[in-house]
Write a protein that holds these residues in place. Structure first.
Motif, PDB file in Angstrom:
ATOM      1  N   GLU A 104       0.829  -1.204   0.000  1.00 24.87           N
ATOM      2  CA  GLU A 104       0.000   0.000   0.000  1.00 24.87           C
ATOM      3  C   GLU A 104       0.867   1.258   0.000  1.00 24.87           C
ATOM      4  O   GLU A 104       1.993   1.266   0.506  1.00 24.87           O
ATOM      5  N   ASP A 105       0.301   2.330  -0.552  1.00 27.33           N
ATOM      6  CA  ASP A 105       0.965   3.623  -0.520  1.00 27.33           C
ATOM      7  C   ASP A 105       0.628   4.299   0.805  1.00 27.33           C
ATOM      8  O   ASP A 105      -0.511   4.679   1.058  1.00 27.33           O
ATOM      9  N   PHE A 106       1.623   4.446   1.655  1.00 20.50           N
ATOM     10  CA  PHE A 106       1.371   4.975   2.997  1.00 20.50           C
ATOM     11  C   PHE A 106       1.015   6.463   2.976  1.00 20.50           C
ATOM     12  O   PHE A 106       0.519   7.000   3.970  1.00 20.50           O
ATOM     13  N   LYS A 107       1.224   7.137   1.857  1.00 18.82           N
ATOM     14  CA  LYS A 107       0.920   8.570   1.772  1.00 18.82           C
ATOM     15  C   LYS A 107      -0.573   8.847   1.923  1.00 18.82           C
ATOM     16  O   LYS A 107      -0.972   9.972   2.225  1.00 18.82           O
ATOM     17  N   GLN A 108      -1.409   7.819   1.697  1.00 18.07           N
ATOM     18  CA  GLN A 108      -2.849   8.009   1.838  1.00 18.07           C
ATOM     19  C   GLN A 108      -3.301   7.971   3.300  1.00 18.07           C
ATOM     20  O   GLN A 108      -4.456   8.236   3.602  1.00 18.07           O
ATOM     21  N   TYR A 109      -2.371   7.652   4.213  1.00 20.46           N
ATOM     22  CA  TYR A 109      -2.683   7.626   5.640  1.00 20.46           C
ATOM     23  C   TYR A 109      -2.140   8.891   6.309  1.00 20.46           C
ATOM     24  O   TYR A 109      -1.114   9.431   5.897  1.00 20.46           O
ATOM     25  N   LYS A 110      -2.820   9.309   7.351  1.00 21.53           N
ATOM     26  CA  LYS A 110      -2.345  10.420   8.162  1.00 21.53           C
ATOM     27  C   LYS A 110      -1.962   9.910   9.543  1.00 21.53           C
ATOM     28  O   LYS A 110      -2.640   9.052  10.110  1.00 21.53           O
ATOM     29  N   ILE A 111      -0.871  10.430  10.061  1.00 27.29           N
ATOM     30  CA  ILE A 111      -0.362  10.012  11.359  1.00 27.29           C
ATOM     31  C   ILE A 111      -0.897  10.935  12.442  1.00 27.29           C
ATOM     32  O   ILE A 111      -0.872  12.158  12.290  1.00 27.29           O
ATOM     33  N   PHE A 112      -1.399  10.335  13.526  1.00 27.71           N
ATOM     34  CA  PHE A 112      -1.930  11.113  14.636  1.00 27.71           C
ATOM     35  C   PHE A 112      -1.236  10.699  15.929  1.00 27.71           C
ATOM     36  O   PHE A 112      -1.030   9.511  16.189  1.00 27.71           O
ATOM     37  N   LEU A 113      -0.879  11.687  16.712  1.00 28.04           N
ATOM     38  CA  LEU A 113      -0.287  11.442  18.027  1.00 28.04           C
ATOM     39  C   LEU A 113      -1.364  11.595  19.085  1.00 28.04           C
ATOM     40  O   LEU A 113      -2.061  12.612  19.131  1.00 28.04           O
ATOM     41  N   CYS A 114      -1.503  10.574  19.919  1.00 29.19           N
ATOM     42  CA  CYS A 114      -2.534  10.593  20.963  1.00 29.19           C
ATOM     43  C   CYS A 114      -2.020  11.337  22.204  1.00 29.19           C
ATOM     44  O   CYS A 114      -0.883  11.818  22.235  1.00 29.19           O
ATOM     45  N   LYS A 115      -2.869  11.408  23.222  1.00 34.54           N
ATOM     46  CA  LYS A 115      -2.482  12.097  24.452  1.00 34.54           C
ATOM     47  C   LYS A 115      -1.284  11.425  25.098  1.00 34.54           C
ATOM     48  O   LYS A 115      -1.205  10.208  25.184  1.00 34.54           O
ATOM     49  N   SER A 116      -0.377  12.239  25.561  1.00 39.29           N
ATOM     50  CA  SER A 116       0.843  11.719  26.187  1.00 39.29           C
ATOM     51  C   SER A 116       0.533  11.033  27.512  1.00 39.29           C
ATOM     52  O   SER A 116      -0.380  11.435  28.244  1.00 39.29           O
ATOM     53  N   LEU A 117       1.324  10.007  27.824  1.00 40.56           N
ATOM     54  CA  LEU A 117       1.171   9.253  29.071  1.00 40.56           C
ATOM     55  C   LEU A 117       2.476   9.337  29.845  1.00 40.56           C
ATOM     56  O   LEU A 117       3.512   8.845  29.376  1.00 40.56           O
ATOM     57  N   LYS A 118       2.442   9.900  31.019  1.00 43.49           N
ATOM     58  CA  LYS A 118       3.655  10.052  31.816  1.00 43.49           C
ATOM     59  C   LYS A 118       3.870   8.804  32.665  1.00 43.49           C
ATOM     60  O   LYS A 118       3.013   8.415  33.447  1.00 43.49           O
ATOM     61  N   TYR A 119       5.041   8.165  32.499  1.00 45.88           N
ATOM     62  CA  TYR A 119       5.345   6.957  33.241  1.00 45.88           C
ATOM     63  C   TYR A 119       6.277   7.208  34.423  1.00 45.88           C
ATOM     64  O   TYR A 119       6.300   6.448  35.373  1.00 45.88           O
ATOM     65  N   SER A 120       7.076   8.250  34.335  1.00 45.41           N
ATOM     66  CA  SER A 120       7.974   8.622  35.429  1.00 45.41           C
ATOM     67  C   SER A 120       8.412  10.061  35.188  1.00 45.41           C
ATOM     68  O   SER A 120       7.995  10.697  34.211  1.00 45.41           O
ATOM     69  N   GLU A 121       9.267  10.557  36.050  1.00 50.06           N
ATOM     70  CA  GLU A 121       9.771  11.916  35.865  1.00 50.06           C
ATOM     71  C   GLU A 121      10.599  12.033  34.591  1.00 50.06           C
ATOM     72  O   GLU A 121      10.716  13.108  34.016  1.00 50.06           O
ATOM     73  N   SER A 122      11.163  10.900  34.155  1.00 52.05           N
ATOM     74  CA  SER A 122      12.069  10.941  33.003  1.00 52.05           C
ATOM     75  C   SER A 122      11.429  10.472  31.703  1.00 52.05           C
ATOM     76  O   SER A 122      11.886  10.845  30.620  1.00 52.05           O
ATOM     77  N   PHE A 123      10.371   9.623  31.799  1.00 51.43           N
ATOM     78  CA  PHE A 123       9.844   8.994  30.595  1.00 51.43           C
ATOM     79  C   PHE A 123       8.370   9.320  30.373  1.00 51.43           C
ATOM     80  O   PHE A 123       7.540   9.161  31.277  1.00 51.43           O
ATOM     81  N   THR A 124       8.079   9.739  29.145  1.00 53.26           N
ATOM     82  CA  THR A 124       6.708   9.972  28.692  1.00 53.26           C
ATOM     83  C   THR A 124       6.489   9.196  27.408  1.00 53.26           C
ATOM     84  O   THR A 124       7.375   9.156  26.535  1.00 53.26           O
ATOM     85  N   PHE A 125       5.296   8.572  27.294  1.00 50.59           N
ATOM     86  CA  PHE A 125       4.989   7.787  26.107  1.00 50.59           C
ATOM     87  C   PHE A 125       3.863   8.456  25.326  1.00 50.59           C
ATOM     88  O   PHE A 125       2.861   8.893  25.905  1.00 50.59           O
ATOM     89  N   VAL A 126       4.025   8.523  23.995  1.00 52.69           N
ATOM     90  CA  VAL A 126       3.013   9.126  23.116  1.00 52.69           C
ATOM     91  C   VAL A 126       2.522   8.053  22.151  1.00 52.69           C
ATOM     92  O   VAL A 126       3.240   7.675  21.210  1.00 52.69           O
ATOM     93  N   PRO A 127       1.314   7.510  22.329  1.00 55.89           N
ATOM     94  CA  PRO A 127       0.782   6.501  21.397  1.00 55.89           C
ATOM     95  C   PRO A 127       0.560   7.096  20.005  1.00 55.89           C
ATOM     96  O   PRO A 127       0.261   8.286  19.862  1.00 55.89           O
ATOM     97  N   ILE A 128       0.692   6.244  18.987  1.00 57.58           N
ATOM     98  CA  ILE A 128       0.520   6.680  17.593  1.00 57.58           C
ATOM     99  C   ILE A 128      -0.647   5.925  16.962  1.00 57.58           C
ATOM    100  O   ILE A 128      -0.795   4.713  17.139  1.00 57.58           O
ATOM    101  N   MET A 129      -1.467   6.649  16.208  1.00 61.97           N
ATOM    102  CA  MET A 129      -2.550   6.071  15.418  1.00 61.97           C
ATOM    103  C   MET A 129      -2.397   6.556  13.985  1.00 61.97           C
ATOM    104  O   MET A 129      -1.704   7.548  13.711  1.00 61.97           O
ATOM    105  N   VAL A 130      -3.053   5.863  13.047  1.00 58.09           N
ATOM    106  CA  VAL A 130      -3.106   6.319  11.658  1.00 58.09           C
ATOM    107  C   VAL A 130      -4.569   6.403  11.232  1.00 58.09           C
ATOM    108  O   VAL A 130      -5.434   5.733  11.803  1.00 58.09           O
ATOM    109  N   ARG A 131      -4.804   7.230  10.230  1.00 57.53           N
ATOM    110  CA  ARG A 131      -6.178   7.380   9.762  1.00 57.53           C
ATOM    111  C   ARG A 131      -6.223   7.417   8.242  1.00 57.53           C
ATOM    112  O   ARG A 131      -5.458   8.121   7.601  1.00 57.53           O
ATOM    113  N   LYS A 132      -7.125   6.592   7.705  1.00 56.78           N
ATOM    114  CA  LYS A 132      -7.450   6.647   6.282  1.00 56.78           C
ATOM    115  C   LYS A 132      -8.925   7.041   6.185  1.00 56.78           C
ATOM    116  O   LYS A 132      -9.255   8.181   5.902  1.00 56.78           O
ATOM    117  N   GLU A 133      -9.797   6.091   6.478  1.00 62.35           N
ATOM    118  CA  GLU A 133     -11.225   6.409   6.611  1.00 62.35           C
ATOM    119  C   GLU A 133     -11.607   6.505   8.077  1.00 62.35           C
ATOM    120  O   GLU A 133     -12.543   7.199   8.447  1.00 62.35           O
TER     121      GLU A 133
END
Length: 206
Positions: free
Chosen positions: A7-36
């Motif tokens: 598939e051509d990935f250019k037809q998808y858009k990348i979205f960053l979800c709400k950040s999740l703080k795991y410690s003072e040093s580490f934060t995680f940002v989940p990733i989603m993609v959207r076509k339809e």
């Protein structure tokens, strides 16, 4: 939904979800993609080479490196590599003023490699859809991989890729005696006694 490597990935858009703080040093940002609609960022790879198989790190985490070294023979590897670079460039563009975005494609002795984390629920198959319990070094396989998101630590950003499933091309092993034995034919014809043949010809009952 699984995004096939063709598939051509250019037809998808990348979205960053709400950040999740795991410690003072580490934060995680989940990733989603959207076509339809929104979906997890999951890919099915082309046939890739694993030079080392499954390895264990010093902190007892299991990983695997996937190599693109066969890209001269298989053009689909180049297309998939381009799709992965689209993701990297998109994230780098977004965070370039704040963080150092570390690439997830590393140049090694086996050309470009992608490192994946292996979870307890990762499932491994051979090409006959039978479950296997390991991946040997110097083998080829197809992989379903998940870009879970980004780890932010101080001024650095790291991508987290995990292996969901693998289908490995494995050597054929015969577990039982499998030779097709040749059976020699024996002559079952009974040689008749010439004396009795003559008597039958003279009219003597059998």
């Amino acid at each position: 939904m699984i995004i096939h490597h063709k598939e051509d990935f250019k037809q998808y858009k990348i979205f960053l979800c709400k950040s999740l703080k795991y410690s003072e040093s580490f934060t995680f940002v989940p990733i989603m993609v959207r076509k339809e609609k929104f979906n997890k960022c999951i890919f099915q790879t082309p046939l890739l080479f694993t030079p080392f198989g499954i390895q264990e790190t010093t902190n007892h985490k299991k990983i695997i490196d996937l190599s693109f070294q066969n890209k001269k023979n298989d053009k689909s590897l180049n297309n998939f590599l381009k799709n992965l670079n689209i993701i990297y460039k998109s994230i780098k563009q977004k965070y370039k003023s704040e963080y150092n975005v570390n690439t997830f494609i590393k140049t090694t002795n086996f050309q470009e490699c992608l490192r994946l984390k292996i979870m307890e629920n990762t499932i491994l198959f051979n090409e006959y859809k039978n479950k296997i319990d390991k991946i040997n070094s110097f083998t080829y396989g197809y992989f379903i991989i998940h870009l879970e998101g980004l780890w932010i630590n101080n001024n650095d950003i790291w991508f987290q890729w995990t292996l969901l499933q693998a289908k490995m091309l494995t050597p054929i092993y015969l577990k039982e005696y499998s030779f097709i034995d040749e059976i020699q034919e024996t002559n079952t014809k009974h040689t008749k006694n010439n004396k009795y043949d003559k008597m039958i010809k003279m009219g003597v009952p059998k």
